[in-house]
Structures are given as structure tokens and as C-alpha cells.
Scaffold this active site. Structure first.
Site, PDB file in Angstrom:
ATOM      1  N   HIS A   1       0.680  -1.181  -0.017  1.00  0.00           N
ATOM      2  CA  HIS A   1      -0.081  -0.042   0.067  1.00  0.00           C
ATOM      3  C   HIS A   1       1.006   1.279  -0.158  1.00  0.00           C
ATOM      4  CE1 HIS A   1      -3.186  -2.566   0.603  1.00  0.00           C
ATOM      5  NE2 HIS A   1      -4.363  -1.535   0.627  1.00  0.00           N
TER       6      HIS A   1
ATOM      7  N   SER B   1      -0.434  -0.667  -6.076  1.00  0.00           N
ATOM      8  CA  SER B   1      -0.128  -1.948  -6.739  1.00  0.00           C
ATOM      9  C   SER B   1       0.586  -1.538  -8.028  1.00  0.00           C
ATOM     10  CB  SER B   1      -1.696  -2.445  -7.147  1.00  0.00           C
ATOM     11  OG  SER B   1      -2.278  -2.853  -5.861  1.00  0.00           O
TER      12      SER B   1
ATOM     13  N   LYS C   1     -14.563  -8.253  -8.872  1.00  0.00           N
ATOM     14  CA  LYS C   1     -13.590  -8.933  -9.589  1.00  0.00           C
ATOM     15  C   LYS C   1     -12.969 -10.072  -8.625  1.00  0.00           C
ATOM     16  CE  LYS C   1     -10.292  -8.503 -13.325  1.00  0.00           C
ATOM     17  NZ  LYS C   1      -9.429  -7.720 -14.096  1.00  0.00           N
ATOM     18  N   ASP C   2     -12.748  -9.852  -7.736  1.00  0.00           N
ATOM     19  CA  ASP C   2     -12.247 -11.019  -6.679  1.00  0.00           C
ATOM     20  C   ASP C   2     -13.155 -12.081  -6.254  1.00  0.00           C
ATOM     21  OD1 ASP C   2      -9.449 -10.059  -6.733  1.00  0.00           O
ATOM     22  OD2 ASP C   2      -9.727  -8.636  -4.713  1.00  0.00           O
TER      23      ASP C   2
ATOM     24  N   GLU D   1       5.929 -33.941  -1.538  1.00  0.00           N
ATOM     25  CA  GLU D   1       4.634 -33.471  -2.462  1.00  0.00           C
ATOM     26  C   GLU D   1       5.049 -32.882  -3.630  1.00  0.00           C
ATOM     27  OE1 GLU D   1       1.724 -34.925  -1.406  1.00  0.00           O
ATOM     28  OE2 GLU D   1       0.649 -33.427  -0.022  1.00  0.00           O
TER      29      GLU D   1
END
Length: 427
Positions: free
Chosen positions: A219, A223, A247-248, A291
Site C-alpha cells: 500500500h 499496486s 472481480k475478486d 509432495e
């Protein structure tokens, strides 16, 4: 970053005004993930994976806490407590499979998030600290996932713990004492299982703390975006709420659909069959493999098969395995290009799509394959390119390539020529 045009939080209800005066938490939320946080208007769906990572972390913590309520970190009963949770505890199967598949989902999301950063230059100034904290989060995730894989105390849990902790034995002088100190003995047993359980429970909350720092650091400069051009005017941004919340939200819905399909229809597809057999120190599996999300680094570890003068191959493999991640810390300074986004770097783009991505694909495949030819040879070639990409190709390409012309602003990249470009001062 607070832009001059950012919406100001103005509570209207008397209680919210009182709350804002005494504890301005709603103001913090509004300015962080609400209408008071302007975000570049051109973010594509690759930017949704940061939010999805937060969703995955939440899933892992919630399901992990429930699993811990029914788990006993004792080698005599650990395997049985997992089976008891799945078979006898109400909804236990759901929490166990959500937790197990949630780890894989978390790493899928994080790998996409990281490689988006590689391509769009998210590690470059002024966001170096965001990147560095992100690499720390990835290392913490790797440690947490490894310890979690040991807890079911199946065959692959035991032998995976033995192999991975055995890597510390390759360190000269202090290796063997360090390995015994980590395990609390000469081999994985009750002491190691208790320690791994304690750390597996603790580290997710450490990750939460680093995630807070990661978002805080984000922040400050704001972004990044697909063009790599910084925000210049109000027309370059939209408020985070409602636009990117919506959108998220769509991305979360798509993720939930795929995650539910895995949990409900293919819950064991990513688990190794040997790990459904109780741990037996007297019976070594034919093929010890971690894994899937460890496979690239496991392949790099196994790529070293010959000693180099007085340096054992095992030590070189261990150093290379850790170095494969540690090299990411230096990317902000290895990449000298003034252009961030790979979309405007034609030479870098070719090396990314036709070099780094195939090399990682080979390492993923070879890491899960037997330690035999031709897989070892393929691992060596891919590992060589991997390190060359970051340590040789990236610095040279960033110094000599001629990037494509950048748009003046984000708005120009999205809508065409920005009418305010002629009026705005140039840097």
C-alpha cells in the site's frame, strides 16, 4: 499510497462516527480494501491470485485448527487419529480433505502469483520490499507444508522426514549434531513428531503476520499493473470497492467451484499411495518422493551426482536447492531494465516463455520421477538453465535489450491516447 483524489471516509451513522473517533478500524478497512484505495484500472485476472492466496491461507488455518482438536502427536496413534477424524468425527472427512487439498491449492495459487511477478517485473523498484516479504512468505509456506506432511505418520511421512532432515547432515562439521538436534534423536520419532506438530501449528500465524507486512508494504507504492507504468492521474485508477471486490468475488467463486470438485470427487488424487500405510522404519518405500509442490527443488537437489574436488555432491545439491529460492531475493538488483512489464520486453519475454517456463516444467516432472536416467540428466539441464536464467541471462538481457515504446499512462494503454497527457508534466 494515498492519492489526492482518493475517496475520503465519511461516516454518517452516529455509532460509526463514535467508532471512527475511538477506534478508526472502519476507516482503516475503507482506506485499505474499500472505496478509499485507488487501484490501477487495468489489472488483469493474474492480480486476483493475491486475494486467492489469502483465501487459501484462511482455509488452511480454519481447517487446521479443527484437525488439531482431534490429532495426537504420538507415533503410536498419530496415523490412527487421522483415520478417526475422517471416519468417526462429524464432518471430519471434509476438514481433512479440505486441509490436504487446500495445501495444494495454496501452492498452485502462489506459484501463479510468483510467476506473474517474474513476468510483469513486480519485484522492481519501488516494490522491492513487497517482493522480499513475498519470498519470506514462500519459505515459511515450504517449512509449514513439509512439517504438515510428516504429521499423518504414514510411510512417505516418515521417510520424507528422514530424507529431508538428513540433508542437514551434509553441512560440514555441524551437520550431524544439527540433524540430531532438530530430530531430538537419531531418527524421526516422538520428539520430532511433537516438534513438527508444534511448529506446523505456529508457523501459519507467523505467515499471517508477514502477510500483513506484505500488504502494508504494497500500500505504500500502490499496486503494480500489466503495463508497468506508474499511476499519473485520477483517470488511471478506480476504487478498489466495488470494482476489484466484485472481480475478486468472481475469482473466489471460480476457485471455490474447482476446489470443491477436488475435495468432493478427487480428494486423494494428489496423495501418495504409500502415505496411506502406517509408518514402518524397517520398510523403505521403493521411491521416496515429497509432495508435488516440492518437486522442482527436489529435482535440483538430486541433479548433483558427482563430487567436485573436496565438495560432496550431497552438499552441492543442498546448497543449490536452497539457492534456487534464495536467488529470488536478489532479482530487484539483478534485473537492470528500466521497463518493468515483460509485455514491452520482447527479448526477455522469449526467455521467460521458452526458457524459464519449460525449465520449471521439466523440474516439476523430474522431481516426481525416479532418481534414474534419463530423469537425472533432464534435471541437470533444467537446473543449469534455471540458475543461468536468473544469474546470467536476466542481467545481460536487461542491459542490452531494446524495449518497446511504453504508453504514456495506464489510461492511454486501456482507452487510447490520454487527453491529459499534453497537460501533465513529464518526469
Amino acid at each position: 499510497m494515498s492519492f489526492p483524489w482518493a475517496n475520503e471516509y465519511k461516516p454518517s451513522h452516529p455509532f460509526m462516527k463514535w467508532m471512527d473517533e475511538k477506534l478508526p478500524l472502519p476507516r482503516l478497512v475503507y482506506n485499505s480494501v474499500g472505496g478509499g484505495y485507488p487501484v490501477p484500472r487495468n489489472l488483469n485476472y493474474f492480480w486476483n491470485f493475491g486475494f486467492l492466496a489469502l483465501i487459501c491461507l484462511t482455509i488452511q488455518i480454519v481447517t487446521g485448527i479443527v484437525m488439531a482438536m482431534h490429532y495426537a502427536a504420538n507415533t503410536a496413534v498419530a496415523f490412527d487419529t487421522i483415520e478417526h477424524t475422517v471416519r468417526d468425527v462429524n464432518w471430519g472427512w471434509l476438514f481433512r480433505y479440505a486441509h490436504a487439498n487446500g495445501a495444494s491449492a495454496f501452492f498452485v495459487v502462489i506459484y501463479i502469483h510468483i510467476f506473474r511477478g517474474f513476468y510483469y517485473g513486480s519485484y522492481k523498484a519501488p516494490r522491492e520490499m513487497v517482493w522480499l516479504l513475498g519470498v519470506v512468505i514462500f519459505l515459511l509456506m515450504m517449512a509449514t507444508a513439509f512439517m504438515g506432511y510428516v504429521l499423518p505418520w504414514g510411510q512417505m511421512s516418515f521417510w520424507g522426514a528422514k530424507v529431508i532432515t538428513g540433508l542437514f547432515g551434509a553441512i560440514p562439521l555441524v551437520g550431524e549434531p544439527l540433524q540430531q538436534w532438530l530430530l531430538g534423536g537419531f531418527a524421526p520419532d516422538n520428539a520430532a513428531l511433537n516438534r513438527f506438530f508444534s511448529l506446523h501449528y505456529l508457523l501459519p500465524f507467523v505467515i499471517v503476520g508477514v502477510v500483513v507486512l506484505h500488504i502494508w508494504a504494497l500500500h505504500i507504492p500502490g499496486s503494480s499493473n500489466p503495463t508497468g507504468v506508474e499511476v499519473k492521474t485520477e483517470s488511471d485508477t478506480v476504487p478498489f470497492y466495488p470494482y476489484y471486490i466484485a472481480k475478486d468475488g468472481w475469482a473466489v467463486g471460480a476457485f471455490a467451484f474447482l476446489f470443491a470438485a477436488a475435495v468432493f470427487f478427487f480428494p486423494n488424487s494428489l496423495g501418495h499411495p504409500d502415505n496411506y500405510i502406517p509408518a514402518n522404519p524397517m520398510s523403505t518405500p521403493a521411491h521416496i518422493v515429497p509432495e508435488w509442490y516440492f518437486w522442482p527443488f527436489y529435482a535440483i537437489l538430486r541433479a548433483f551426482t558427482q563430487d567436485f574436488f573436496f565438495i560432496p555432491a550431497k552438499l552441492m545439491g543442498v546448497l543449490a536447492m536452497f539457492g534456487a529460492i534464495l536467488v529470488w531475493f536478489f532479482l530487484p538488483w539483478l534485473d537492470k531494465s528500466p521497463v518493468r512489464s515483460g509485455s514491452y520486453r520482447p527479448t526477455y519475454k522469449k526467455f521467460f516463455w521458452f526458457g524459464l517456463i519449460p525449465a520449471m516444467a521439466v523440474l516439476f516432472y523430474c522431481g516426481g520421477a525416479p532418481a534414474a536416467e534419463p530423469y537425472v540428466m533432464f534435471s541437470q539441464i533444467a537446473a543449469l538453465y534455471y540458475f543461468a536464467h536468473f544469474l546470467i541471462i536476466l542481467p545481460i538481457v536487461s542491459a542490452i535489450e531494446k524495449p518497446l515504446p511504453l504508453p504514456y499512462s495506464i489510461t492511454e494503454a486501456v482507452l487510447g491516447k490520454d487527453d491529459g497527457a499534453e497537460l501533465a508534466p513529464t518526469a
